[in-house]
Every structure is written in C-alpha cells, then in structure tokens.
Motif scaffolding. Structure first.
Motif, PDB file in Angstrom:
ATOM      1  N   MET A 184       0.809  -1.212   0.000  1.00  0.00           N
ATOM      2  CA  MET A 184       0.000   0.000   0.000  1.00  0.00           C
ATOM      3  C   MET A 184       0.850   1.274   0.000  1.00  0.00           C
ATOM      4  O   MET A 184       0.569   2.230  -0.736  1.00  0.00           O
ATOM      5  CB  MET A 184      -0.947  -0.001   1.207  1.00  0.00           C
ATOM      6  CG  MET A 184      -1.923   1.153   1.234  1.00  0.00           C
ATOM      7  SD  MET A 184      -3.012   1.054   2.682  1.00  0.00           S
ATOM      8  CE  MET A 184      -4.061  -0.340   2.241  1.00  0.00           C
ATOM      9  N   ALA A 185       1.887   1.296   0.799  1.00  0.00           N
ATOM     10  CA  ALA A 185       2.714   2.508   0.916  1.00  0.00           C
ATOM     11  C   ALA A 185       3.421   2.827  -0.400  1.00  0.00           C
ATOM     12  O   ALA A 185       3.388   3.972  -0.873  1.00  0.00           O
ATOM     13  CB  ALA A 185       3.730   2.340   2.044  1.00  0.00           C
ATOM     14  N   THR A 186       4.069   1.830  -0.993  1.00  0.00           N
ATOM     15  CA  THR A 186       4.820   2.082  -2.222  1.00  0.00           C
ATOM     16  C   THR A 186       3.899   2.374  -3.396  1.00  0.00           C
ATOM     17  O   THR A 186       4.186   3.261  -4.214  1.00  0.00           O
ATOM     18  CB  THR A 186       5.714   0.875  -2.563  1.00  0.00           C
ATOM     19  OG1 THR A 186       4.919  -0.323  -2.589  1.00  0.00           O
ATOM     20  CG2 THR A 186       6.823   0.723  -1.539  1.00  0.00           C
ATOM     21  N   LEU A 187       2.787   1.645  -3.491  1.00  0.00           N
ATOM     22  CA  LEU A 187       1.855   1.877  -4.594  1.00  0.00           C
ATOM     23  C   LEU A 187       1.216   3.259  -4.500  1.00  0.00           C
ATOM     24  O   LEU A 187       0.936   3.896  -5.518  1.00  0.00           O
ATOM     25  CB  LEU A 187       0.770   0.794  -4.612  1.00  0.00           C
ATOM     26  CG  LEU A 187       1.241  -0.621  -4.984  1.00  0.00           C
ATOM     27  CD1 LEU A 187       0.096  -1.621  -4.817  1.00  0.00           C
ATOM     28  CD2 LEU A 187       1.769  -0.666  -6.413  1.00  0.00           C
ATOM     29  N   SER A 188       0.981   3.734  -3.285  1.00  0.00           N
ATOM     30  CA  SER A 188       0.408   5.073  -3.102  1.00  0.00           C
ATOM     31  C   SER A 188       1.345   6.140  -3.649  1.00  0.00           C
ATOM     32  O   SER A 188       0.898   7.126  -4.256  1.00  0.00           O
ATOM     33  CB  SER A 188       0.129   5.324  -1.612  1.00  0.00           C
ATOM     34  OG  SER A 188      -0.897   4.477  -1.139  1.00  0.00           O
ATOM     35  N   VAL A 189       2.651   5.934  -3.442  1.00  0.00           N
ATOM     36  CA  VAL A 189       3.638   6.892  -3.951  1.00  0.00           C
ATOM     37  C   VAL A 189       3.744   6.790  -5.468  1.00  0.00           C
ATOM     38  O   VAL A 189       3.726   7.801  -6.187  1.00  0.00           O
ATOM     39  CB  VAL A 189       5.016   6.642  -3.296  1.00  0.00           C
ATOM     40  CG1 VAL A 189       6.083   7.516  -3.961  1.00  0.00           C
ATOM     41  CG2 VAL A 189       4.953   6.911  -1.804  1.00  0.00           C
ATOM     42  N   ILE A 190       3.841   5.569  -5.975  1.00  0.00           N
ATOM     43  CA  ILE A 190       4.029   5.361  -7.410  1.00  0.00           C
ATOM     44  C   ILE A 190       2.886   5.943  -8.233  1.00  0.00           C
ATOM     45  O   ILE A 190       3.097   6.614  -9.249  1.00  0.00           O
ATOM     46  CB  ILE A 190       4.191   3.854  -7.709  1.00  0.00           C
ATOM     47  CG1 ILE A 190       5.539   3.353  -7.154  1.00  0.00           C
ATOM     48  CG2 ILE A 190       4.105   3.580  -9.213  1.00  0.00           C
ATOM     49  CD1 ILE A 190       5.677   1.854  -7.169  1.00  0.00           C
TER      50      ILE A 190
END
Length: 221
Positions: A184-190
C-alpha cells in the motif's frame, strides 16, 4: 461459638485468568515485534516489555524465542481460520458465499497489517518454522473443503465452471488482498493515490469480488 468452615480460595481461578491474559498479551506483543523486526531482529526483552509481562513468565509459558515465534505463527493462522468458519458459508448461495469469502479475506488483511508482514517474515525464513508445526496442514484442510463445497454447489446450479482448483482459487483470493495491503505505501507513492483512503479501499474490495466471480462464471457457448 460455632467455628465457620474455611472458605475456598478464589486464587486458583484468579491465577488461571491472569495466566490466560498474560499469554494473550505476549502473543499480541510477539505479533508486533516479529512483524516489525523479523525473526532475527526481534528481541524477547522487547516482546516482554510490549506485553507488560515478566520475561521469566514469557519463557515459562512459551519456551525460547523460536517456540514463541511458532506459537505466534500458529495463532495467526488459527485466527483467520476461525473467522472463515464463522462466516457459515454453507448457509448462502454459491455466488453470495464466494462474495463473502473474498470480502472477509480482503478485510482481514486490511484490519491486521501485521499478518502480511508476519507471513513475509516466514517466507524470508523459507517457511522453516511453519514446516515444524505438525497440525498446520490439518488447520487448512477445512478451508479447502469449504471452498470445494461452494464450487460444487455453484457448478451443480450451472453458475460456476467445473474446472476450478480450490487451492489455486484461494491463492488468488488471498493475493488480491495480500498484495494490496503489503504494498500500500509504495503503490500510493508510485500512482500518487492514497490507497488507504476509504473510497480506494472500497473500490479495490469490490473489484476483487468482481474478478473472482467473473472468473468462476460459466462461459457462454
């Protein structure tokens, strides 16, 4: 003066309640510590401190660090299996039952983000602790039976295809929630979206259900 008979002590019952509470607190603290720091990085002192328990009691109830980790791992699987049994999916039609199973699985990962992290830790360990749990396969077999029964009812009623492997299906169901929560954290940034927002979570859950149901539907001739 008549002597009163001695009153039974409530201490054993109190001790039992306290031990159960302490064990539960240690398991919860162990979940957090192992999920955050992995097996190698987790410290027994930190787990005891999180649980508000004496370290000697931790060793008394669970043995060494490896045994505590095994207990945490077993408890994590038992918890999700209890939730699945509580769904009583045999009371619902095949499509509705599958809908409920997908939503439960997605929400379990979402509500317990420590669980994907704990599973990630065990995969880093190449499942070496899971392999030592003698009852782990028996714990999962009712789930496979539950899904098999839903698929059979769906096929018999003509709404589900007949060539679905229940194990492969569950892996897909779990993946739809596991990947979303664990990344969730990385996909939110990407993608520059807050995937933890209510609207995004609801959209993802609905899409997970739709993907599974569409896959299971019989194909038009």
């Amino acid at each position: 003066m008549i002597a009163r008979p001695p009153q039974p002590s409530a201490e054993p019952a109190k001790r039992t309640r306290n031990s159960a509470r302490t064990k539960a607190a240690i398991l919860v603290a162990g979940r957090a510590e192992f999920a955050e720091r992995g097996f190698e990085g987790a410290r027994v002192d930190a787990i005891a401190e999180r649980a508000g328990a004496n370290k000697r009691l931790l060793y008394h109830y669970f043995g060494n660090k490896e045994d505590l980790y095994r207990a945490v791992l077993r408890d994590a699987y038992e918890e999700i299996r209890r939730g699945e049994r509580a769904l009583s999916l045999d009371q619902y039609g095949p499509a509705d039952a599958m809908d409920r199973l997908v939503r439960f699985t997605f929400r379990h990962f979402l509500a317990n983000p420590w669980f994907p992290r704990l599973l990630g830790t065990e995969n880093i360990e190449n499942a070496r602790f899971l392999k030592t749990l003698p009852d782990i396969k028996a714990l999962h077999s009712p789930l496979v039976g539950q899904i098999t029964a839903i698929l059979k009812r769906g096929a018999e009623s003509g709404i589900f295809r007949r060539d679905v492997d229940p194990v492969q299906l569950y892996i897909s169901i779990a993946a739809l929630g596991f990947f979303y929560v664990s990344n969730m954290a990385t996909l939110s940034v990407i993608f520059d979206r807050d995937l933890s927002g209510v609207a995004m979570v609801q959209e993802r859950e609905a899409q997970a259900v739709q993907m599974v149901i569409d896959y299971l539907k019989t194909q038009p001739e």
